[in-house]
Design a protein around this motif. Structure first.
Motif, mmCIF file in Angstrom:
data_model
loop_
_atom_site.group_PDB
_atom_site.id
_atom_site.type_symbol
_atom_site.label_atom_id
_atom_site.label_comp_id
_atom_site.label_asym_id
_atom_site.label_seq_id
_atom_site.Cartn_x
_atom_site.Cartn_y
_atom_site.Cartn_z
ATOM 1 N N LEU A 1 -3.083 14.629 -9.624
ATOM 2 C CA LEU A 1 -2.792 14.406 -8.491
ATOM 3 C C LEU A 1 -1.787 13.155 -8.339
ATOM 4 N N ASP A 2 -1.074 13.206 -7.323
ATOM 5 C CA ASP A 2 0.026 12.050 -7.102
ATOM 6 C C ASP A 2 -0.787 10.839 -7.194
ATOM 7 N N VAL A 3 -0.244 9.673 -7.510
ATOM 8 C CA VAL A 3 -0.758 8.332 -7.591
ATOM 9 C C VAL A 3 -1.688 7.965 -6.433
ATOM 10 N N GLU A 4 -1.135 7.930 -5.316
ATOM 11 C CA GLU A 4 -1.670 7.644 -4.016
ATOM 12 C C GLU A 4 -3.049 8.397 -3.673
ATOM 13 N N ILE B 1 -7.110 -0.896 0.480
ATOM 14 C CA ILE B 1 -6.150 -0.406 -0.305
ATOM 15 C C ILE B 1 -4.780 -0.122 0.647
ATOM 16 N N LEU B 2 -3.905 -0.604 -0.239
ATOM 17 C CA LEU B 2 -2.540 -0.698 0.460
ATOM 18 C C LEU B 2 -1.380 0.333 -0.490
ATOM 19 N N ILE B 3 -1.025 1.251 0.303
ATOM 20 C CA ILE B 3 -0.031 2.167 -0.324
ATOM 21 C C ILE B 3 1.257 1.895 0.009
ATOM 22 N N ASN B 4 2.135 1.247 -0.711
ATOM 23 C CA ASN B 4 3.487 1.099 -0.349
ATOM 24 C C ASN B 4 4.331 2.067 -1.082
ATOM 25 N N VAL B 5 5.236 2.915 -0.049
ATOM 26 C CA VAL B 5 6.000 3.992 -0.567
ATOM 27 C C VAL B 5 7.485 3.989 -0.254
ATOM 28 N N ARG B 6 8.227 4.125 -1.330
ATOM 29 C CA ARG B 6 9.585 4.232 -1.315
ATOM 30 C C ARG B 6 10.167 5.575 -1.958
ATOM 31 N N PRO B 7 11.309 6.057 -1.499
ATOM 32 C CA PRO B 7 11.871 7.264 -1.873
ATOM 33 C C PRO B 7 11.547 7.526 -3.508
ATOM 34 N N ARG C 1 -4.830 9.911 -6.223
ATOM 35 C CA ARG C 1 -5.542 9.833 -7.497
ATOM 36 C C ARG C 1 -6.362 8.362 -7.170
ATOM 37 N N ALA C 2 -5.487 7.341 -6.713
ATOM 38 C CA ALA C 2 -6.187 5.973 -6.343
ATOM 39 C C ALA C 2 -7.392 6.203 -5.427
ATOM 40 N N LEU C 3 -7.213 7.024 -4.261
ATOM 41 C CA LEU C 3 -8.081 7.281 -3.369
ATOM 42 C C LEU C 3 -9.476 7.770 -3.806
ATOM 43 N N ARG C 4 -9.232 8.826 -4.855
ATOM 44 C CA ARG C 4 -10.393 9.623 -5.473
ATOM 45 C C ARG C 4 -11.083 8.779 -6.323
ATOM 46 N N ASP C 5 -10.412 7.717 -6.916
ATOM 47 C CA ASP C 5 -10.863 6.884 -7.897
ATOM 48 C C ASP C 5 -11.451 5.495 -7.124
ATOM 49 N N LEU C 6 -10.897 5.198 -6.148
ATOM 50 C CA LEU C 6 -11.275 3.725 -5.660
ATOM 51 C C LEU C 6 -11.747 3.511 -4.295
ATOM 52 N N MET C 7 -11.882 4.897 -3.727
ATOM 53 C CA MET C 7 -12.526 4.900 -2.348
ATOM 54 C C MET C 7 -14.093 4.540 -2.363
ATOM 55 N N SER C 8 -14.670 3.728 -1.632
ATOM 56 C CA SER C 8 -16.015 3.450 -1.635
ATOM 57 C C SER C 8 -16.497 2.739 -0.224
ATOM 58 N N GLU C 9 -17.796 2.613 -0.197
ATOM 59 C CA GLU C 9 -18.421 1.650 0.878
ATOM 60 C C GLU C 9 -17.721 0.519 1.257
ATOM 61 N N ASN C 10 -17.424 -0.095 0.145
ATOM 62 C CA ASN C 10 -16.835 -1.373 0.175
ATOM 63 C C ASN C 10 -15.162 -1.409 1.024
#
Length: 505
Positions: A227-230, A5-11, A232-241
């Protein structure tokens, strides 16, 4: 298979990419100027009830009124939802994806009145001219479960296929006996009783806090936001893979580590601060893939291509052989192109986040076995999609109808805006068309100019003037004879190609 998972942050923008085996398979983009409203809970005021549509418009504190359909209204909408759910009632098994979708027989005018205050949740973001779609059935997503404070429903994610595991989870939830309904998410596969109970109790407390805020607030507005998108993404996408989560911003990295430490401690070591000079998304050429997904025509490796056109609630995908000529015979060439188009289509639907009704126009296949292969491949590819999809069998014309659940605007709607020159049509009038429109309007004015000593001056775009003098000279002479006077042109640099004005001076 390993994923990252790549989280790219800009202002002003945060982008989250899910990369599976080096290939971008999911993308979330959120801007501070237009954050998603999906999942947010509001106190609303009914401003208009439409019996003819069995729907209502509700003020929830946004610029546009939200839309509430009768099927999304609880029968006991006036009641305190925390006291209307009887804990003594058994949890009812049902369709885990649509626990609230039962036929409402009560007319909307008997459920809602103008000026009435109701507690609602945003189900779909505003899209185009439409306001947000809302529901009175609340759902609060956690790490392992989705908590439903307004119903007694028990569901298990369809992606958990092992029947013994499904039964174990069902018995655990019934033992916990939550105050509302529960849907066990895919991440709940293998979860212990303690993990499920902690998730449910946290969401139960959150629902009670939301209702207290509803009682305190007297005007339409937000009570709870997602939750903020980052996160929310971890909550939904994080797994053993997922082997690693890369974050290229120090503050967001701290925020992510804190969140993961609290809710998913076993993954804490997977969070990595990215400090290289090379942009994070360049590791897997994600920006190139995003640019490709904004094109109308997508080339396939074989030389074929697909064309994707988005309307407001419809997506049409056309498959073509293009440069691919095959090696054996026509049917094999068509089959190979269609199978390649299936993979690319499923990929593009995920990256573009297309939703609603989708029509795929495959190249016609004469053999029934080839049609079956294409449908099986499509079902398999869409099975990897996290959004709910439904496929209808292929028609005799090679058309496949399907639906994909739409919650948020597509990638095109998020990153693009209608062309300011063509006004979003995708085309403009030919120069010859504009020239002939001018001549026809002059013909209509011919009678008005009889016996009048006036000059005719046409203000228009330079390309139209050039076309008239270079190609339409005979037409210009003809119209000048009918008018009995010469026609002059004045070039207007700021005019649109289709714009012109006729002056009589």
């Amino acid at each position: 298979m390993s994923a990252e998972i790549l989280i790219n942050v800009r202002p002003q923008e945060t982008r989250v990419a899910y990369v599976d085996s080096g290939v971008l398979s999911d993308l979330k983009i959120e801007r501070k100027t237009s954050p998603t409203l999906v999942g947010s809970i509001h106190r609303g005021t009914v401003i208009r009830v439409l019996p003819g549509m069995q729907a209502a418009f509700v003020d929830i504190g946004l610029e546009k009124a939200a839309f509430l359909y009768v099927g999304d209204i609880r029968e006991d909408v006036d009641d305190n939802f925390l006291s209307s759910v009887d804990r003594e009632e058994p949890l009812e098994d049902g369709d885990d994806d649509k626990p609230h979708q039962h036929q409402i027989k009560t007319p909307i005018q008997d459920l809602l009145k103008e000026g009435q205050s109701i507690l609602v949740q945003v189900a779909k973001d505003p899209l185009g001219t439409k306001g947000a779609r809302i529901t009175t059935h609340l759902s609060l997503p956690g790490r392992f479960v989705v908590f439903l404070p307004t119903v007694r429903h028990l569901g298990i994610s369809r992606r958990i296929e092992d029947e013994s595991e499904r039964e174990r989870l069902r018995q655990l939830v019934q033992k916990i006996n939550p105050s509302g309904g529960v849907i066990v998410r895919t991440a709940g596969d293998g979860a212990s009783e303690e993990m499920l109970k902690a998730d449910i109790e946290y969401l139960d407390r959150l629902s009670k806090e939301i209702f207290k805020n509803y009682e305190k607030k007297k005007t339409p507005g937000a009570l709870h936001t997602e939750l903020d998108v980052e996160l929310r993404a971890l909550r939904d996408l994080m797994s053993e893979n997922v082997t690693s989560v890369w974050v290229d911003d120090v503050e967001i990295h701290r925020k992510v580590v804190k969140f993961v430490s609290q809710f998913m401690p076993k993954y804490k070591q997977n969070i990595v601060l990215y400090e290289e000079k090379k942009p994070l998304f360049d590791l897997y050429d994600i920006d190139i893939e995003i640019s490709r997904s904004m094109e109308r025509k997508i080339w396939l490796k074989s030389g074929g291509y697909i064309v994707i056109d988005e309307a407001e609630a419809l997506v049409v995908i056309d498959v073509n052989t293009g440069k691919f000529v095959g090696k054996k015979d026509l049917e094999e060439t068509i089959l190979k192109t269609n199978l390649e188009a299936v993979r690319e289509t499923a990929h593009q639907l995920r990256i573009r986040n297309c939703g609603g009704i989708i029509i795929i126009d495959f190249i016609d296949m004469e053999k029934e076995s080839h049609r079956e292969k294409v449908m099986e491949a499509l079902a398999e590819e869409l099975g990897r999609d996290r959004a709910r999809t439904n496929i209808v069998s292929m028609s005799q014309l090679g058309l496949v109808e399907m639906t994909r659940k739409r919650i948020r605007p597509s990638l095109i709607k998020t990153l693009c805006e209608p062309c300011s020159y063509c006004d979003g049509k995708g085309y403009i009038k030919r120069k010859s068309t504009v020239a002939n429109e001018i001549f026809r309007e002059l013909e209509r004015d011919a009678d008005m100019l009889t016996n009048k000593k006036t000059n005719v001056v046409i203000h228009c775009h330079s390309q139209v003037v050039d076309w008239i003098y270079e190609v339409e000279g005979e037409s210009l002479e003809n119209i000048e004879k009918k008018l009995g006077r010469s026609v002059a042109f004045k070039i207007e640099p700021n005019y649109h190609l289709e714009q012109y004005e006729i002056f009589f001076v």
